[in-house]
Scaffold this active site. Structure first.
Site, PDB file in Angstrom:
ATOM      1  CG  ASP A   1      -1.593   1.263   1.486  1.00  0.00           C
ATOM      2  OD1 ASP A   1      -2.267   1.728   0.558  1.00  0.00           O
ATOM      3  OD2 ASP A   1      -1.479   1.821   2.594  1.00  0.00           O
TER       4      ASP A   1
ATOM      5  CG  ASP B   1      -1.715   7.643   0.004  1.00  0.00           C
ATOM      6  OD1 ASP B   1      -0.828   8.505  -0.079  1.00  0.00           O
ATOM      7  OD2 ASP B   1      -2.495   7.377  -0.926  1.00  0.00           O
TER       8      ASP B   1
ATOM      9  CG  ASN C   1      -1.213  11.489  -6.019  1.00  0.00           C
ATOM     10  OD1 ASN C   1      -0.888  12.414  -6.760  1.00  0.00           O
ATOM     11  ND2 ASN C   1      -2.319  11.483  -5.314  1.00  0.00           N
TER      12      ASN C   1
END
Ligand code: XBP
Length: 230
Positions: free
Chosen positions: A8, A10, A121
């Site tokens: 993952d 964030d 991002n």
């Protein structure tokens, strides 16, 4: 056999949510919206994964008329703002991440991303923290809008497995939230959780390992023996 680690982004690779929150609030301000997400409110809002989905959930809760088109438009501004904030520097990998990634590579493991956020991002974070493009740090990247349903649905982890060409048993996921744990488990993947700034109080039922930090004395030994108790 362990063949790949799936990360993952964030909250797991880095504590990014304060920058996301600022990017949202800056966007609301330039757009003349009287929305201001404080930390306590954001903790609750994070239960809805995905920035567009989070704004829509907020508007629905507050009884504000807000369309999916408007959410998409604001989200583009928010993503650009987030990039600027990350570019300014100061974002750091969480303890142990850099070493884990290096050791995993040295062991011949594949490295993948399964995230709710956008590929831009992820790339921004990799440039800022590793000085390299995301595709140089990770073999495959499964992200946000490439799948129908975001976490806690299994879709993004299933896409990561497809991209890797591996069965779930050959992989381990690294997560920081209850939604992430549910997503990985629903795809049949074992999962290590390191609770983060916003997720500390969540219920991680289903996680195979809960570690306060990924800074380990000996990642090489842990990978070889699949993470026994610290
Ligand atoms: C993170 C998220 C994301 C970010 C914002 O979830 O839920 O929505 O908060 O990113 P995960 P976007 O750690 O499970 O990937 O605004 O780009 O969606």
């Amino acid at each position: 056999t362990l063949r790949a680690l799936i990360f993952d982004v964030d909250g797991t690779l880095a504590e990014t949510e304060e920058l996301h929150r600022r990017a949202f609030n800056d966007t609301f301000a330039v757009e003349g919206l009287a929305w201001d997400w404080d930390r306590d409110g954001y903790r609750e809002l994070l239960k809805t994964t995905g920035g567009k989905e989070r704004m829509l959930a907020f508007a629905a809760r507050e009884g504000i008329d807000f369309s999916t088109e408007e959410a998409a438009r604001l989200h583009k501004i928010k993503t650009a703002r987030y990039a600027t904030l990350v570019d300014r520097g100061g974002l750091e990998l969480r303890p142990g991440i850099a070493e884990l990634i290096d050791k995993a590579r040295a062991h011949g493991l594949k490295l993948a991303v399964a995230t709710t956020t956008s590929p831009q991002n992820v790339d921004q974070l990799c440039h800022s923290c590793w000085g390299r493009a995301a595709t140089e740090v990770f073999d495959t990247i499964a992200a946000g809008d490439q799948v129908a349903q975001k976490k806690p649905a299994p879709d993004v982890y299933q896409l990561a497995l497809q991209q890797l060409g591996l069965p779930a048993e050959d992989t381990i996921a690294f997560e920081d939230t209850a939604n992430g744990v549910r997503s990985a488990r629903a795809a049949g993947i074992r999962v290590v959780v390191t609770p983060s700034m916003y997720s500390g109080a969540e219920d991680f039922t289903g996680a195979d390992w809960i570690l306060p930090t990924l800074a380990r004395a000996n990642w090489t030994a842990d990978l070889a023996s699949l993470l026994p108790a610290a």
